[in-house]
Enzyme design. Structure first.
Site, PDB file in Angstrom:
ATOM      1  N   TRP A  65     -13.245   4.931 -59.054  1.00  0.00           N
ATOM      2  CA  TRP A  65     -13.565   4.166 -58.365  1.00  0.00           C
ATOM      3  C   TRP A  65     -12.320   3.427 -58.114  1.00  0.00           C
ATOM      4  CZ3 TRP A  65     -13.416  -0.943 -59.342  1.00  0.00           C
ATOM      5  CH2 TRP A  65     -14.209  -1.064 -60.321  1.00  0.00           C
ATOM      6  N   SER A  89     -15.916   8.185 -65.959  1.00  0.00           N
ATOM      7  CA  SER A  89     -16.290   7.739 -67.655  1.00  0.00           C
ATOM      8  C   SER A  89     -16.975   8.973 -68.606  1.00  0.00           C
ATOM      9  CB  SER A  89     -17.741   7.386 -67.391  1.00  0.00           C
ATOM     10  OG  SER A  89     -18.739   8.092 -66.899  1.00  0.00           O
ATOM     11  N   GLU A 119     -10.084  12.971 -67.753  1.00  0.00           N
ATOM     12  CA  GLU A 119      -9.003  11.761 -67.983  1.00  0.00           C
ATOM     13  C   GLU A 119     -10.276  10.625 -68.271  1.00  0.00           C
ATOM     14  OE1 GLU A 119      -5.123  12.494 -65.793  1.00  0.00           O
ATOM     15  OE2 GLU A 119      -6.843  11.495 -64.356  1.00  0.00           O
ATOM     16  N   CYS A 166      -9.116   1.252 -67.010  1.00  0.00           N
ATOM     17  CA  CYS A 166      -9.138   2.145 -68.270  1.00  0.00           C
ATOM     18  C   CYS A 166      -8.610   2.049 -69.415  1.00  0.00           C
ATOM     19  CB  CYS A 166      -9.428   3.821 -67.728  1.00  0.00           C
ATOM     20  SG  CYS A 166      -7.419   4.019 -67.240  1.00  0.00           S
TER      21      CYS A 166
HETATM   22  P1  NAD Z   1     -17.941   8.136 -63.157  1.00  0.00           P
HETATM   23  O1  NAD Z   1     -18.041   8.306 -64.348  1.00  0.00           O
HETATM   24  O2  NAD Z   1     -19.010   7.027 -63.082  1.00  0.00           O
HETATM   25  O3  NAD Z   1     -17.711   8.764 -61.986  1.00  0.00           O
HETATM   26  C1  NAD Z   1     -16.309   9.112 -61.762  1.00  0.00           C
HETATM   27  C2  NAD Z   1     -16.165  10.295 -60.196  1.00  0.00           C
HETATM   28  O4  NAD Z   1     -17.579  11.434 -61.110  1.00  0.00           O
HETATM   29  C3  NAD Z   1     -17.171   9.556 -59.420  1.00  0.00           C
HETATM   30  O5  NAD Z   1     -16.512  10.378 -58.049  1.00  0.00           O
HETATM   31  C4  NAD Z   1     -18.438   9.787 -59.411  1.00  0.00           C
HETATM   32  O6  NAD Z   1     -19.155  10.356 -58.058  1.00  0.00           O
HETATM   33  C5  NAD Z   1     -18.154  11.332 -60.203  1.00  0.00           C
HETATM   34  N1  NAD Z   1     -19.761  11.882 -60.825  1.00  0.00           N
HETATM   35  C6  NAD Z   1     -20.613  10.843 -61.520  1.00  0.00           C
HETATM   36  N2  NAD Z   1     -21.144  11.630 -61.738  1.00  0.00           N
HETATM   37  C7  NAD Z   1     -21.615  13.443 -61.151  1.00  0.00           C
HETATM   38  C8  NAD Z   1     -21.498  14.192 -62.094  1.00  0.00           C
HETATM   39  N3  NAD Z   1     -22.800  14.345 -62.641  1.00  0.00           N
HETATM   40  N4  NAD Z   1     -21.092  15.413 -61.784  1.00  0.00           N
HETATM   41  C9  NAD Z   1     -19.433  15.653 -60.770  1.00  0.00           C
HETATM   42  N5  NAD Z   1     -19.361  14.368 -60.810  1.00  0.00           N
HETATM   43  C10 NAD Z   1     -19.664  13.195 -61.122  1.00  0.00           C
HETATM   44  O7  NAD Z   1     -16.396   6.458 -62.914  1.00  0.00           O
HETATM   45  P2  NAD Z   1     -16.608   5.442 -62.394  1.00  0.00           P
HETATM   46  O8  NAD Z   1     -17.631   4.228 -62.477  1.00  0.00           O
HETATM   47  O9  NAD Z   1     -16.014   5.925 -61.324  1.00  0.00           O
HETATM   48  O10 NAD Z   1     -15.316   4.821 -63.266  1.00  0.00           O
HETATM   49  C11 NAD Z   1     -15.333   4.432 -64.080  1.00  0.00           C
HETATM   50  C12 NAD Z   1     -15.053   5.542 -65.330  1.00  0.00           C
HETATM   51  O11 NAD Z   1     -13.151   5.343 -65.596  1.00  0.00           O
HETATM   52  C13 NAD Z   1     -14.279   3.823 -66.915  1.00  0.00           C
HETATM   53  O12 NAD Z   1     -15.430   4.455 -67.926  1.00  0.00           O
HETATM   54  C14 NAD Z   1     -13.084   4.036 -66.803  1.00  0.00           C
HETATM   55  O13 NAD Z   1     -12.499   3.878 -67.762  1.00  0.00           O
HETATM   56  C15 NAD Z   1     -12.683   6.069 -66.271  1.00  0.00           C
HETATM   57  N6  NAD Z   1     -11.033   5.812 -65.910  1.00  0.00           N
HETATM   58  C16 NAD Z   1     -10.289   6.977 -66.801  1.00  0.00           C
HETATM   59  C17 NAD Z   1      -8.973   6.519 -66.575  1.00  0.00           C
HETATM   60  C18 NAD Z   1      -8.274   7.335 -67.170  1.00  0.00           C
HETATM   61  O14 NAD Z   1      -6.841   8.326 -67.362  1.00  0.00           O
HETATM   62  N7  NAD Z   1      -8.461   7.897 -68.680  1.00  0.00           N
HETATM   63  C19 NAD Z   1      -8.180   6.092 -64.697  1.00  0.00           C
HETATM   64  C20 NAD Z   1      -9.572   4.983 -64.564  1.00  0.00           C
HETATM   65  C21 NAD Z   1     -11.071   5.083 -64.672  1.00  0.00           C
END
Ligand code: NAD
Length: 468
Positions: A146, A224, A245, A279
């Site tokens: 998000w 995450s 990522e 991130c």
């Molecule tokens: P999240 O991992 O909770 O969700 C990310 C996406 O995965 C969402 O679209 C979610 O609906 C989906 N998802 C959740 N559970 C799933 C499953 N079991 N199977 C498939 N898809 C699933 O993360 P978030 O809260 O949306 O974002 C924050 C996280 O993203 C933080 O940890 C941040 O560090 C990371 N992030 C990393 C980068 C990077 O470039 N490394 C960039 C932005 C955010």
């Protein structure tokens, strides 16, 4: 009330088979902004089928045609920049400057991918006549977080199109309005049917169904580390390629020769970027042990200068957290920090007074020890942990004492010295004397260790084929 009850699939907005809905809540005012209809497994199957059919002809299109498509995506998005910024403010309380930066970055990925594609060697030949072909890999599943939803959708889409792949995107469920505007841009860009498809939905259902689908060749996931592990497990069953990522707990090393009057206010902006929900946030500040007093003073002074709330004001730096879950998570970590015996320099538990939304108090802990949870876990909120080191070796050891390896920061008045330290930090990106990268281009979020695998490059979207 914004009602989003259609999804962009096969070049059109269609009613999904799924019927569940989710409220879209403004985290700043707590008003309900609208409702989004969530897709189900049938919708995922249909979107993948369309992408698979589209791949057959799209994978054979010329570089020139793909370039035109990328250009039209850039043009369509350029017209809607202001609306995208506004949606990011409404939907997840993004301070406006952060929203503007992300939108500009997002649209530029289309032109950057076009340039990269025009320079890319899809075919080469060895002296003995052996041909090396890099052919489009197949249907890509893209899953976005998000906190930079449309940035990551654009980046993944741009690379997929440049490589000749079709794509199905599962946006974050907390970004429905932003996704809707983006889909309207896709429609306006008049893309070949089926090369780009969106399925709104929650991660554990639609995300899982998409990533596990047998016709997906590459899962490009940003989110995450916890969910990244699940993605790896889905991929393992069918030996699918992944680009991951993931999260971070990035160290910011202040060397003893750094100009603290610059380095410390910058450290705070690095830690609290996007309200601490970035991130790349430098959420561990490593300082020389004899500088704790002066650093504490400077941190408090710098925090006073940071503007909180009024997210539409250009000088606002900290907005609300995205939702109640994230607010509660941050509270839990602040409580842990207190319970673990760290010194609460400023902030603490509870909501910021006078603000209605999910505003956590910007919190700084000093005397943090490397084994504390607040030093180890990604909190994803405005919480900074300050640790002290005795010498450079210890600073590097502490910086690397983490499962993550996303980013790192070094401040010093001697750039060569800082570079030497930077080269010892195991991370995908280390910044010297700066908080952000201001350049353009298809910037990669490469992560080391449990911060990621692979990179968003055309290479990663192609299959090597050797013909001899
Ligand atoms: P999240 O991992 O909770 O969700 C990310 C996406 O995965 C969402 O679209 C979610 O609906 C989906 N998802 C959740 N559970 C799933 C499953 N079991 N199977 C498939 N898809 C699933 O993360 P978030 O809260 O949306 O974002 C924050 C996280 O993203 C933080 O940890 C941040 O560090 C990371 N992030 C990393 C980068 C990077 O470039 N490394 C960039 C932005 C955010």
């Amino acid at each position: 009330m914004k009602i989003i009850d259609k999804v962009y699939v096969n070049g059109d907005f269609i009613k999904p088979h799924g019927t569940k809905t989710m409220d879209i809540i403004n985290p700043d005012t707590l008003d309900i902004l609208g409702k989004v209809t969530l897709c189900d497994k049938k919708d995922v199957n249909y979107a993948v089928k369309c992408a698979k059919e589209a791949f057959v002809s799209f994978s054979k299109t010329s570089i020139k045609r793909r370039g035109e498509i990328l250009q039209s995506l850039y043009d369509a998005m350029s017209k809607r920049e202001d609306e995208l910024n506004e949606a990011a403010i409404l939907e997840y309380g993004s301070p406006i400057t952060a929203a503007k930066r992300r939108t500009a970055f997002a649209k530029n990925t289309f032109l950057a991918a076009k340039k990269q594609m025009e320079e890319f060697q899809f075919e080469s030949e060895l002296e003995d006549g052996t041909k090396i072909l890099k052919t489009p890999l197949g249907v890509v599943a893209a899953i976005a977080p998000w906190n930079a939803n449309y940035t990551h959708i654009c980046q993944k889409t741009a690379s997929a199109i440049a490589a000749g792949c079709s794509i199905v995107v599962k946006p974050s469920e907390y970004s429905a309005i932003q996704t809707q505007i983006l889909c309207e841009c896709f429609k306006e860009a008049n893309l070949p049917k089926g090369i780009l498809n969106i399925v709104n939905g929650v991660g554990e259902e639609v995300g899982k169904d998409l990533a596990s689908h047998k016709d997906i060749s590459l899962i490009n996931f940003t989110g995450s580390t916890k969910v990244g592990r699940q993605i790896s497990a889905y991929a393992a069953k069918m030996i699918k390629r992944t680009i991951l990522e993931l999260g971070g707990k990035s160290p910011n090393i202040i060397l003893d020769d750094a100009d603290l009057s610059i380095a410390i206010p910058m450290a705070l902006t690095i830690a609290f970027s996007n309200s601490g929900q970035a991130c790349h946030a430098g959420s561990r500040l490593l300082i020389p042990h004899d500088k704790l007093e002066i650093v504490s003073e400077l941190l408090l002074k710098a925090l006073k200068d940071i503007k909180i709330g009024n997210i539409e004001d250009e000088d606002c730096y900290i907005g609300p957290l995205v939702n109640k879950t994230q607010f509660d998570r941050v509270q839990l970590y602040i409580k842990r920090g207190i319970d673990e015996g760290a010194t609460l320099l400023v902030g603490g538990l509870g909501k910021l007074e006078g603000l209605k939304g999910y505003y956590a108090k910007p919190t700084i802990f000093t005397n943090v020890k490397p084994n504390m949870k607040i030093a180890k876990d990604e909190i994803f909120g405005p919480v900074l942990s300050v640790l002290t080191y005795k010498n450079e070796d210890e600073a590097v050891e502490m910086a690397n004492d983490t499962i993550y390896g996303l980013a790192g920061y070094v401040s010093s008045s001697d750039v060569n010295r800082a570079s030497k330290i930077a080269s010892q930090i195991t991370a995908g990106w280390v910044y010297i004397n700066k908080a952000v990268y201001e350049g353009k281009g298809l910037v990669l979020h490469v992560g080391a260790k449990q911060s990621g695998i692979g990179a968003n490059r055309i290479d990663d979207y192609t299959q090597f084929r050797i013909i001899s």
